[in-house]
Design a protein around this motif. Structure first.
Motif, mmCIF file in Angstrom:
data_model
loop_
_atom_site.group_PDB
_atom_site.id
_atom_site.type_symbol
_atom_site.label_atom_id
_atom_site.label_comp_id
_atom_site.label_asym_id
_atom_site.label_seq_id
_atom_site.Cartn_x
_atom_site.Cartn_y
_atom_site.Cartn_z
ATOM 1 N N VAL A 45 0.816 -1.211 0.000
ATOM 2 C CA VAL A 45 0.000 0.000 0.000
ATOM 3 C C VAL A 45 0.856 1.270 0.000
ATOM 4 O O VAL A 45 0.335 2.376 -0.005
ATOM 5 C CB VAL A 45 -1.029 0.047 1.164
ATOM 6 N N GLY A 46 2.183 1.088 0.024
ATOM 7 C CA GLY A 46 3.066 2.236 -0.141
ATOM 8 C C GLY A 46 3.751 2.770 1.097
ATOM 9 O O GLY A 46 4.357 3.836 1.063
ATOM 10 N N SER A 47 3.684 2.030 2.220
ATOM 11 C CA SER A 47 4.348 2.548 3.419
ATOM 12 C C SER A 47 5.871 2.506 3.238
ATOM 13 O O SER A 47 6.399 1.684 2.498
ATOM 14 C CB SER A 47 3.939 1.765 4.662
ATOM 15 N N ASP A 48 6.548 3.417 3.933
ATOM 16 C CA ASP A 48 7.996 3.533 3.789
ATOM 17 C C ASP A 48 8.753 2.739 4.842
ATOM 18 O O ASP A 48 9.908 2.394 4.658
ATOM 19 C CB ASP A 48 8.394 5.009 3.886
ATOM 20 N N GLU A 49 8.103 2.471 5.956
ATOM 21 C CA GLU A 49 8.747 1.717 7.022
ATOM 22 C C GLU A 49 7.682 1.120 7.922
ATOM 23 O O GLU A 49 6.505 1.479 7.835
ATOM 24 C CB GLU A 49 9.676 2.630 7.834
ATOM 25 N N TYR A 50 8.096 0.217 8.818
ATOM 26 C CA TYR A 50 7.176 -0.502 9.677
ATOM 27 C C TYR A 50 7.793 -0.553 11.063
ATOM 28 O O TYR A 50 8.898 -1.074 11.215
ATOM 29 C CB TYR A 50 7.025 -1.911 9.095
ATOM 30 N N LEU A 51 7.142 0.013 12.053
ATOM 31 C CA LEU A 51 7.640 -0.062 13.430
ATOM 32 C C LEU A 51 6.688 -0.904 14.257
ATOM 33 O O LEU A 51 5.476 -0.824 14.103
ATOM 34 C CB LEU A 51 7.724 1.331 14.067
ATOM 35 N N THR A 52 7.253 -1.699 15.141
ATOM 36 C CA THR A 52 6.444 -2.541 16.016
ATOM 37 C C THR A 52 6.256 -1.845 17.358
ATOM 38 O O THR A 52 7.204 -1.285 17.911
ATOM 39 C CB THR A 52 7.142 -3.903 16.221
ATOM 40 N N LYS A 53 5.019 -1.870 17.864
ATOM 41 C CA LYS A 53 4.739 -1.323 19.198
ATOM 42 C C LYS A 53 5.155 -2.355 20.237
ATOM 43 O O LYS A 53 5.017 -3.531 19.985
ATOM 44 C CB LYS A 53 3.239 -1.056 19.352
#
Length: 127
Positions: free
Chosen positions: A103-111
């Motif tokens: 979907v185009g996100s640039d990064e992924y951070l986990t909570k």
């Protein structure tokens, strides 16, 4: 009127959890960022037009419009497709990361995320 880079940066945090919004807002304001928060994708879409954020953090699991849908809508907009989007999730799955990329996100951070992770993401994606 651009001042020092940090002070003029607008960061949007979209999360249905008040705790997460408040935590991120507090951490980022202490670092000198201008923070705008939204409860869900619908509120975020109207606020994006008003505030023109430099970077957006989006929670994946939200009512009405989830993080993937919100990200896709922002990235499909001519005006905002260049805005970096960082997905936030409590799940650290490969599938979620892949879907975020699609979907185009640039990064992924986990909570739970740390202040350092938020600031590092901002520094990496906003010149």
């Amino acid at each position: 009127m651009q001042e020092d880079n940090t002070n003029s940066l607008k960061v949007m945090v979209i999360d249905d959890s008040k705790t997460i919004r408040r935590t991120a807002e507090t951490l980022l304001q202490r670092e000198g960022y201008d923070v705008v928060t939204a409860v869900d994708g619908f509120e975020a879409l109207s606020k994006i037009a008003e505030t023109n954020p430099d970077i957006i953090f989006i929670d994946i699991m939200m009512p009405r419009l989830d993080g993937y849908q919100t990200c896709a809508l922002i990235k499909n907009s001519q005006q905002y497709q260049g805005v970096p989007i960082i997905m936030l999730s409590s799940k650290d799955g490969l599938f979620d990361r892949a879907k975020g990329r699609i979907v185009g996100s640039d990064e992924y951070l986990t909570k739970p995320f740390s202040k350092d992770e938020l600031v590092a993401a901002i520094r990496m994606h906003v010149a």
